[in-house]
Design an enzyme around this catalytic site. Structure first.
Site, PDB file in Angstrom:
ATOM      1  N   LYS A  14       0.783  -1.142   0.060  1.00  0.00           N
ATOM      2  CA  LYS A  14       0.130   0.049   0.093  1.00  0.00           C
ATOM      3  C   LYS A  14       0.854   1.110  -0.138  1.00  0.00           C
ATOM      4  O   LYS A  14       0.783   2.159  -0.757  1.00  0.00           O
ATOM      5  CB  LYS A  14      -1.041   0.173   1.197  1.00  0.00           C
ATOM      6  CG  LYS A  14      -1.951  -1.144   1.401  1.00  0.00           C
ATOM      7  CD  LYS A  14      -2.866  -1.236   2.414  1.00  0.00           C
ATOM      8  CE  LYS A  14      -2.303  -1.082   3.936  1.00  0.00           C
ATOM      9  NZ  LYS A  14      -1.619  -2.136   4.178  1.00  0.00           N
ATOM     10  N   ARG A  89      -9.628   0.729   9.010  1.00  0.00           N
ATOM     11  CA  ARG A  89      -9.248  -0.843   9.177  1.00  0.00           C
ATOM     12  C   ARG A  89     -10.289  -1.458   9.926  1.00  0.00           C
ATOM     13  O   ARG A  89     -10.215  -2.591  10.452  1.00  0.00           O
ATOM     14  CB  ARG A  89      -8.019  -0.753  10.159  1.00  0.00           C
ATOM     15  CG  ARG A  89      -6.764  -1.076   9.149  1.00  0.00           C
ATOM     16  CD  ARG A  89      -5.517  -0.829  10.247  1.00  0.00           C
ATOM     17  NE  ARG A  89      -4.365  -1.360  10.102  1.00  0.00           N
ATOM     18  CZ  ARG A  89      -3.119  -0.671   9.377  1.00  0.00           C
ATOM     19  NH1 ARG A  89      -3.365   0.379   8.977  1.00  0.00           N
ATOM     20  NH2 ARG A  89      -2.018  -1.559   9.481  1.00  0.00           N
ATOM     21  N   ARG A 128      11.482  -6.139   4.834  1.00  0.00           N
ATOM     22  CA  ARG A 128      11.248  -4.802   5.187  1.00  0.00           C
ATOM     23  C   ARG A 128      11.855  -4.767   6.734  1.00  0.00           C
ATOM     24  O   ARG A 128      12.387  -3.561   6.869  1.00  0.00           O
ATOM     25  CB  ARG A 128       9.830  -4.483   5.057  1.00  0.00           C
ATOM     26  CG  ARG A 128       9.455  -3.116   5.566  1.00  0.00           C
ATOM     27  CD  ARG A 128       8.103  -2.571   5.518  1.00  0.00           C
ATOM     28  NE  ARG A 128       7.209  -2.952   6.417  1.00  0.00           N
ATOM     29  CZ  ARG A 128       5.761  -2.901   6.340  1.00  0.00           C
ATOM     30  NH1 ARG A 128       5.300  -2.348   5.280  1.00  0.00           N
ATOM     31  NH2 ARG A 128       5.119  -3.199   7.280  1.00  0.00           N
ATOM     32  N   ARG A 134      11.313  -1.714  12.110  1.00  0.00           N
ATOM     33  CA  ARG A 134       9.870  -1.522  12.956  1.00  0.00           C
ATOM     34  C   ARG A 134       9.740  -2.480  13.503  1.00  0.00           C
ATOM     35  O   ARG A 134       9.691  -3.710  13.162  1.00  0.00           O
ATOM     36  CB  ARG A 134       8.930  -1.421  11.716  1.00  0.00           C
ATOM     37  CG  ARG A 134       8.594   0.060  11.269  1.00  0.00           C
ATOM     38  CD  ARG A 134       7.646  -0.118  10.212  1.00  0.00           C
ATOM     39  NE  ARG A 134       6.039  -0.551  10.710  1.00  0.00           N
ATOM     40  CZ  ARG A 134       5.205  -0.476   9.816  1.00  0.00           C
ATOM     41  NH1 ARG A 134       5.205  -0.165   8.766  1.00  0.00           N
ATOM     42  NH2 ARG A 134       3.906  -0.840  10.352  1.00  0.00           N
ATOM     43  N   ARG A 145      -0.603  -8.779  13.965  1.00  0.00           N
ATOM     44  CA  ARG A 145      -1.129  -7.648  12.868  1.00  0.00           C
ATOM     45  C   ARG A 145      -2.278  -8.400  11.969  1.00  0.00           C
ATOM     46  O   ARG A 145      -3.015  -8.060  11.479  1.00  0.00           O
ATOM     47  CB  ARG A 145      -0.090  -6.960  12.477  1.00  0.00           C
ATOM     48  CG  ARG A 145       0.582  -5.867  13.224  1.00  0.00           C
ATOM     49  CD  ARG A 145       1.899  -5.420  12.895  1.00  0.00           C
ATOM     50  NE  ARG A 145       1.743  -4.515  11.550  1.00  0.00           N
ATOM     51  CZ  ARG A 145       2.698  -4.617  10.802  1.00  0.00           C
ATOM     52  NH1 ARG A 145       3.877  -5.318  10.732  1.00  0.00           N
ATOM     53  NH2 ARG A 145       2.552  -3.730   9.806  1.00  0.00           N
TER      54      ARG A 145
HETATM   55  P1  AMP Z   1       0.527   0.419   9.370  1.00  0.00           P
HETATM   56  O1  AMP Z   1       1.676   1.225   8.900  1.00  0.00           O
HETATM   57  O2  AMP Z   1      -0.351   0.961   8.387  1.00  0.00           O
HETATM   58  O3  AMP Z   1       1.183  -0.907   9.141  1.00  0.00           O
HETATM   59  O4  AMP Z   1       0.099   0.669  10.753  1.00  0.00           O
HETATM   60  C1  AMP Z   1       0.935   0.431  11.666  1.00  0.00           C
HETATM   61  C2  AMP Z   1       0.273   0.156  12.782  1.00  0.00           C
HETATM   62  O5  AMP Z   1      -0.565   1.624  13.387  1.00  0.00           O
HETATM   63  C3  AMP Z   1      -1.065  -0.622  12.915  1.00  0.00           C
HETATM   64  O6  AMP Z   1      -0.512  -1.951  13.338  1.00  0.00           O
HETATM   65  C4  AMP Z   1      -2.073  -0.406  14.122  1.00  0.00           C
HETATM   66  O7  AMP Z   1      -1.258  -0.462  15.522  1.00  0.00           O
HETATM   67  C5  AMP Z   1      -1.847   1.117  13.867  1.00  0.00           C
HETATM   68  N1  AMP Z   1      -2.861   1.861  12.923  1.00  0.00           N
HETATM   69  C6  AMP Z   1      -2.573   2.359  11.678  1.00  0.00           C
HETATM   70  N2  AMP Z   1      -3.541   2.455  10.887  1.00  0.00           N
HETATM   71  C7  AMP Z   1      -4.657   2.145  11.644  1.00  0.00           C
HETATM   72  C8  AMP Z   1      -6.122   2.045  11.812  1.00  0.00           C
HETATM   73  N3  AMP Z   1      -6.837   2.755  10.684  1.00  0.00           N
HETATM   74  N4  AMP Z   1      -6.630   1.948  13.068  1.00  0.00           N
HETATM   75  C9  AMP Z   1      -6.288   1.340  14.024  1.00  0.00           C
HETATM   76  N5  AMP Z   1      -4.786   1.143  13.936  1.00  0.00           N
HETATM   77  C10 AMP Z   1      -4.256   1.540  12.947  1.00  0.00           C
END
Ligand code: AMP
Length: 189
Positions: A14, A89, A128, A134, A145
């Site tokens: 994404k 999400r 990654r 991370r 996740r």
């Molecule tokens: P990402 O970088 O999109 O993989 O997001 C990393 C982390 O941020 C996720 O594992 C959640 O802990 C939090 N997060 C990001 N977007 C959301 C969302 N829309 N709703 C809830 N938690 C989120």
């Protein structure tokens, strides 16, 4: 306005596709994950509240996430549109986004679903992590996740399917080829 949701599990690509799309379509990229990480690294009040949740690989509560997202959209009144990456999400987030956009005379125009297998996700995220460092890309947190994705996030798809807004694109293969297919999906909206 062109408002798009890029949908897919962690590691679907994404972020990579968003970076290319904002350039081509002149849209504002909103990644809630990036925003949370920024708050954490700046040690803001919000950052302090969500730090452990991200480290654990869990979803941040809807109210916090929705408020943060709406604030960000408001900061860009002249935008030609937005790419929402990693949001919504949950179905509650999708509903809140619809309500918010409608109150501004807007809507989600399309949802591009990047389709990847679980094996591919695990390989990509392991790669990654070597670069990003991370913590939530570590093997055990990644499982949480993926769990969060299949228990909560997956239900966002039927929500948008009921609105006839979802186009599925194969997310495995060459980045440029995937990008071409994503653009074809967007251009036919
Ligand atoms: P990402 O970088 O999109 O993989 O997001 C990393 C982390 O941020 C996720 O594992 C959640 O802990 C939090 N997060 C990001 N977007 C959301 C969302 N829309 N709703 C809830 N938690 C989120």
């Amino acid at each position: 306005m062109l408002n798009l949701v890029l949908f897919g599990p962690p590691g679907a690509g994404k972020g990579t596709q968003s970076a290319k799309l904002i350039e081509k379509y002149q849209l504002i990229h909103i990644s809630t994950g990036d925003m949370f990480r920024m708050h954490i690294s700046n040690d803001t009040e919000l950052g302090k509240r969500v730090k452990q949740i991200l480290a654990d690989g869990m979803l941040v509560p809807d109210s916090i996430t929705i408020d943060m997202l709406e604030e960000e959209v408001k900061k860009n009144p002249a935008a030609k549109g937005f790419i929402f990456d990693g949001f919504p999400r949950t179905v509650a987030q999708a509903e809140a986004l619809d309500v918010y956009l409608e109150s501004n005379g807007q809507q989600i125009n399309g949802v591009v679903q990047l389709d990847v297998t679980q094996d591919e996700i695990k390989t990509r995220i392991a790669e990654r992590q070597k670069v990003s460092g991370r913590a939530d890309d570590g093997a055990d947190k990644l499982l949480t996740r993926i769990d969060e994705y299949f228990s909560k996030t997956i239900h966002v798809l039927p929500y948008y399917e009921a609105q006839n807004k979802v186009t599925k694109v194969n997310g495995i293969g060459n980045i440029e080829e995937i990008f071409t297919n994503v653009c074809t999906a967007i251009d036919s909206l």
